[in-house]
Design a protein around this motif. Structure first.
Motif, PDB file in Angstrom:
ATOM      1  N   LEU A  14      -5.593  -0.211  -0.354  1.00 33.14           N
ATOM      2  CA  LEU A  14      -4.574  -0.713   0.558  1.00 33.14           C
ATOM      3  C   LEU A  14      -4.995  -2.071   1.117  1.00 33.14           C
ATOM      4  CD1 LEU A  14      -1.924   0.057   2.178  1.00 33.14           C
ATOM      5  CD2 LEU A  14      -3.457   0.873   3.975  1.00 33.14           C
ATOM      6  N   VAL A  15      -4.073  -3.035   1.076  1.00 35.51           N
ATOM      7  CA  VAL A  15      -4.382  -4.359   1.632  1.00 35.51           C
ATOM      8  C   VAL A  15      -3.401  -4.766   2.731  1.00 35.51           C
ATOM      9  CG1 VAL A  15      -5.508  -5.225  -0.447  1.00 35.51           C
ATOM     10  CG2 VAL A  15      -3.028  -5.525  -0.176  1.00 35.51           C
ATOM     11  N   GLY A  16      -2.278  -4.044   2.867  1.00 35.79           N
ATOM     12  CA  GLY A  16      -1.342  -4.443   3.906  1.00 35.79           C
ATOM     13  C   GLY A  16      -0.226  -3.440   4.134  1.00 35.79           C
ATOM     14  N   LEU A  17       0.302  -3.465   5.354  1.00 38.02           N
ATOM     15  CA  LEU A  17       1.478  -2.677   5.731  1.00 38.02           C
ATOM     16  C   LEU A  17       2.397  -3.602   6.528  1.00 38.02           C
ATOM     17  CD1 LEU A  17      -0.222   0.617   6.995  1.00 38.02           C
ATOM     18  CD2 LEU A  17       1.394   0.477   5.096  1.00 38.02           C
ATOM     19  N   SER A  18       3.692  -3.493   6.287  1.00 37.70           N
ATOM     20  CA  SER A  18       4.617  -4.373   7.002  1.00 37.70           C
ATOM     21  C   SER A  18       6.044  -3.878   6.799  1.00 37.70           C
ATOM     22  CB  SER A  18       4.496  -5.815   6.498  1.00 37.70           C
ATOM     23  OG  SER A  18       4.837  -5.875   5.126  1.00 37.70           O
ATOM     24  N   GLN A  19       7.004  -4.556   7.460  1.00 42.99           N
ATOM     25  CA  GLN A  19       8.411  -4.265   7.219  1.00 42.99           C
ATOM     26  C   GLN A  19       8.957  -5.100   6.056  1.00 42.99           C
ATOM     27  OE1 GLN A  19       7.504  -3.932  10.727  1.00 42.99           O
ATOM     28  NE2 GLN A  19       7.619  -1.833  10.036  1.00 42.99           N
ATOM     29  N   ARG A  21       0.439  -4.535  -6.019  1.00 42.47           N
ATOM     30  CA  ARG A  21       1.607  -3.661  -6.109  1.00 42.47           C
ATOM     31  C   ARG A  21       2.112  -3.312  -4.707  1.00 42.47           C
ATOM     32  NH1 ARG A  21      -1.278  -2.382 -10.732  1.00 42.47           N
ATOM     33  NH2 ARG A  21      -0.018  -1.910 -12.585  1.00 42.47           N
ATOM     34  N   SER A  22       3.430  -3.293  -4.571  1.00 38.46           N
ATOM     35  CA  SER A  22       4.062  -2.962  -3.292  1.00 38.46           C
ATOM     36  C   SER A  22       5.007  -1.781  -3.476  1.00 38.46           C
ATOM     37  CB  SER A  22       4.853  -4.163  -2.755  1.00 38.46           C
ATOM     38  OG  SER A  22       4.003  -5.254  -2.502  1.00 38.46           O
ATOM     39  N   TYR A  23       5.086  -0.965  -2.429  1.00 36.35           N
ATOM     40  CA  TYR A  23       5.954   0.207  -2.448  1.00 36.35           C
ATOM     41  C   TYR A  23       6.772   0.226  -1.167  1.00 36.35           C
ATOM     42  CZ  TYR A  23       2.740   1.686  -6.120  1.00 36.35           C
ATOM     43  OH  TYR A  23       1.986   1.747  -7.264  1.00 36.35           O
ATOM     44  N   GLY A  24       8.081   0.217  -1.320  1.00 37.77           N
ATOM     45  CA  GLY A  24       8.962   0.278  -0.161  1.00 37.77           C
ATOM     46  C   GLY A  24       9.204   1.713   0.243  1.00 37.77           C
ATOM     47  N   VAL A  25       9.086   1.990   1.534  1.00 36.25           N
ATOM     48  CA  VAL A  25       9.335   3.336   2.070  1.00 36.25           C
ATOM     49  C   VAL A  25      10.518   3.238   3.017  1.00 36.25           C
ATOM     50  CG1 VAL A  25       8.358   5.294   3.319  1.00 36.25           C
ATOM     51  CG2 VAL A  25       6.869   3.819   1.949  1.00 36.25           C
ATOM     52  N   GLU A  76      -7.845 -16.508  -4.656  1.00 37.91           N
ATOM     53  CA  GLU A  76      -8.566 -15.628  -3.746  1.00 37.91           C
ATOM     54  C   GLU A  76      -7.988 -14.221  -3.750  1.00 37.91           C
ATOM     55  OE1 GLU A  76      -9.801 -15.448   1.000  1.00 37.91           O
ATOM     56  OE2 GLU A  76      -8.772 -17.201   0.171  1.00 37.91           O
ATOM     57  N   GLU A  77      -8.857 -13.242  -3.841  1.00 35.56           N
ATOM     58  CA  GLU A  77      -8.419 -11.842  -3.864  1.00 35.56           C
ATOM     59  C   GLU A  77      -8.203 -11.327  -2.439  1.00 35.56           C
ATOM     60  OE1 GLU A  77     -11.261  -9.529  -5.936  1.00 35.56           O
ATOM     61  OE2 GLU A  77     -10.878 -10.449  -7.886  1.00 35.56           O
ATOM     62  N   PRO A  78      -7.101 -10.571  -2.196  1.00 31.93           N
ATOM     63  CA  PRO A  78      -6.912  -9.982  -0.863  1.00 31.93           C
ATOM     64  C   PRO A  78      -7.919  -8.855  -0.642  1.00 31.93           C
ATOM     65  CG  PRO A  78      -5.203  -9.209  -2.358  1.00 31.93           C
ATOM     66  CD  PRO A  78      -5.986 -10.262  -3.105  1.00 31.93           C
ATOM     67  N   PRO A  79      -8.617  -8.848   0.495  1.00 27.90           N
ATOM     68  CA  PRO A  79      -9.622  -7.799   0.733  1.00 27.90           C
ATOM     69  C   PRO A  79      -8.965  -6.451   1.006  1.00 27.90           C
ATOM     70  CG  PRO A  79      -9.421  -9.225   2.654  1.00 27.90           C
ATOM     71  CD  PRO A  79      -8.567  -9.838   1.587  1.00 27.90           C
ATOM     72  N   CYS A  80      -9.475  -5.411   0.395  1.00 20.81           N
ATOM     73  CA  CYS A  80      -8.954  -4.059   0.622  1.00 20.81           C
ATOM     74  C   CYS A  80      -9.486  -3.506   1.947  1.00 20.81           C
ATOM     75  CB  CYS A  80      -9.350  -3.134  -0.529  1.00 20.81           C
ATOM     76  SG  CYS A  80      -8.621  -3.586  -2.122  1.00 20.81           S
ATOM     77  N   LEU A 139      11.329  -5.601  16.970  1.00 16.29           N
ATOM     78  CA  LEU A 139       9.901  -5.801  16.796  1.00 16.29           C
ATOM     79  C   LEU A 139       9.524  -5.442  15.367  1.00 16.29           C
ATOM     80  CD1 LEU A 139       7.214  -4.938  19.384  1.00 16.29           C
ATOM     81  CD2 LEU A 139       6.802  -4.584  16.974  1.00 16.29           C
ATOM     82  N   ILE A 140       8.899  -6.387  14.669  1.00 19.80           N
ATOM     83  CA  ILE A 140       8.390  -6.118  13.326  1.00 19.80           C
ATOM     84  C   ILE A 140       6.896  -6.420  13.334  1.00 19.80           C
ATOM     85  CG2 ILE A 140      10.566  -6.544  12.151  1.00 19.80           C
ATOM     86  CD1 ILE A 140       9.572  -9.311  11.443  1.00 19.80           C
ATOM     87  N   THR A 141       6.182  -5.829  12.396  1.00 11.92           N
ATOM     88  CA  THR A 141       4.727  -5.972  12.423  1.00 11.92           C
ATOM     89  C   THR A 141       4.158  -5.924  11.017  1.00 11.92           C
ATOM     90  OG1 THR A 141       2.707  -5.110  13.429  1.00 11.92           O
ATOM     91  CG2 THR A 141       4.290  -3.488  12.640  1.00 11.92           C
ATOM     92  N   LYS A 142       2.958  -6.417  10.879  1.00  6.18           N
ATOM     93  CA  LYS A 142       2.257  -6.310   9.600  1.00  6.18           C
ATOM     94  C   LYS A 142       0.767  -6.152   9.854  1.00  6.18           C
ATOM     95  CE  LYS A 142       2.327 -11.349   8.936  1.00  6.18           C
ATOM     96  NZ  LYS A 142       2.791 -12.428   8.058  1.00  6.18           N
ATOM     97  N   LEU A 143       0.153  -5.326   9.041  1.00  8.35           N
ATOM     98  CA  LEU A 143      -1.295  -5.117   9.072  1.00  8.35           C
ATOM     99  C   LEU A 143      -1.882  -5.908   7.920  1.00  8.35           C
ATOM    100  CD1 LEU A 143      -3.805  -3.418  10.103  1.00  8.35           C
ATOM    101  CD2 LEU A 143      -3.258  -1.855   8.233  1.00  8.35           C
ATOM    102  N   ARG A 144      -2.728  -6.869   8.234  1.00 15.69           N
ATOM    103  CA  ARG A 144      -3.273  -7.701   7.173  1.00 15.69           C
ATOM    104  C   ARG A 144      -4.591  -8.331   7.625  1.00 15.69           C
ATOM    105  NH1 ARG A 144       1.436 -10.090   4.770  1.00 15.69           N
ATOM    106  NH2 ARG A 144       1.539  -8.042   3.822  1.00 15.69           N
ATOM    107  N   HIS A 145      -5.408  -8.679   6.644  1.00 15.44           N
ATOM    108  CA  HIS A 145      -6.686  -9.319   6.933  1.00 15.44           C
ATOM    109  C   HIS A 145      -6.517 -10.829   6.878  1.00 15.44           C
ATOM    110  CE1 HIS A 145     -10.774 -10.807   6.277  1.00 15.44           C
ATOM    111  NE2 HIS A 145     -11.201  -9.676   6.825  1.00 15.44           N
TER     112      HIS A 145
END
Length: 305
Positions: free
Chosen positions: A154-159, A203-207, A223-227, A260-266
């Motif tokens: 997992l590298v990210g969560l968002s809307q 890869r992304s998956y919409g929920v 550059e590779e996104p860090p897991c 309000l929208i949000t994203k989890l990312r490094h």
């Protein structure tokens, strides 16, 4: 649903009828139901006899309309005599609510920017058994992991995922914002993003509610996104921290007038954070940005955008 209204409010009611029908609600709407030469009064009476809800669209013109008064009187008589029909008042324009409707809770459609938000409440009335699934970020990622078995980490969560910005120019609609609103820390819409180091694919998956959609994968160059390899604070806790601080500083007028929208990312400058964006409902513009440390849950920054 029987839509009781005045002709001057027809554009709004036509839109409401189309949106209700799109959700599978059976709508009685005189523009479609009454043909030339038919008795208007008898057709209205037949419509009210067959329906479960009368939606009273209230405006200065409708409360002065004899036809609307007749429709509501028919509905109220049936509600009192048979207890099989429910009258649902909708306030479309500022007006004096009729006395016999004042004891009922009404839906407020006076602000256009809140249309979809209030429409969702109307759907709850019409379709009380419909499924809505509000998930935290972790819950959405867990569903993707257990049902899709995505390769990599997992590298990210968002809307709205990074993937969408590459393969589509489509922006979120007004209604999407309502579904994606994560003000409580839970949302009906999430995008879980995974990176596989073995083949450098993203890869992304919409929920969305109970549906999971796999999006086209991307080949990563550069550059590779860090897991994410450690346990992190969930979205509900991070968002609660940001909202509480924004309200206490009076950076938002109240807790009702923003999405309000949000994203989890490094990020290289901050590490792993929940980047939380407050959006003005009327302008659909960014107003405040917050950063919450995803490992400690502490607020790192809160500033006007």
């Amino acid at each position: 649903m029987f839509l009781s209204h005045n002709a001057e409010d027809k554009p709004f009611v036509r839109r409401l009828a189309m949106d209700l029908k799109a959700e599978g609600v059976k709508v009685w709407f005189d523009e479609a139901e009454i043909k030339a030469g038919e008795s208007l009064l008898y057709k209205i009476q037949d419509g009210i006899e067959e329906i479960d809800y009368v939606v009273a669209v209230l405006s200065p013109t409708s409360i002065a309309s004899s036809w609307v008064q007749t429709e509501l009187e028919m509905a109220m008589v049936r509600q009192i005599d048979e207890r099989q029909v429910r009258v649902v008042p909708i306030l479309y324009r500022d007006c004096a609510v009729p006395l016999f409707l004042r004891g009922k809770l009404y839906l407020d459609f006076r602000r256009d920017e809140k249309y979809w938000q209030v429409f969702e409440r109307l759907l709850d009335v019409a379709l009380p058994g419909r499924k809505k699934l509000f998930l935290t970020g972790k819950e959405a990622a867990r569903r993707v992991k257990t049902t899709q078995s995505p390769p990599g980490g997992l590298v990210g969560l968002s809307q709205r995922g990074m993937n969408q910005d590459y393969y589509t120019n489509q922006v979120m609609s007004d209604r999407d914002w309502v579904h994606a609103d994560a003000k409580s820390g839970r949302s009906r819409m999430w995008v879980a993003e995974y990176y596989n180091e073995a083949d450098r694919t993203y890869r992304s998956y919409g929920v969305y509610d109970e549906r999971i959609t796999a999006m086209p994968y991307l080949n990563v160059k550069g550059e590779e996104p860090p897991c994410i390899t450690r346990s992190f604070v969930d979205s509900d806790r991070a968002i609660a921290t940001a909202v509480k601080e924004a309200v206490s500083r009076k950076l938002v007028p109240n807790e009702d007038d923003f999405f309000l929208i949000t994203k989890l990312r490094h990020y290289s400058s901050t590490g792993l954070v929940w980047a939380i964006t407050f959006m003005d409902e009327a302008l659909r513009g960014y107003t405040i940005g917050a950063m919450v440390d995803a490992y400690t849950g502490e607020l790192k920054s809160l500033e006007p955008s």
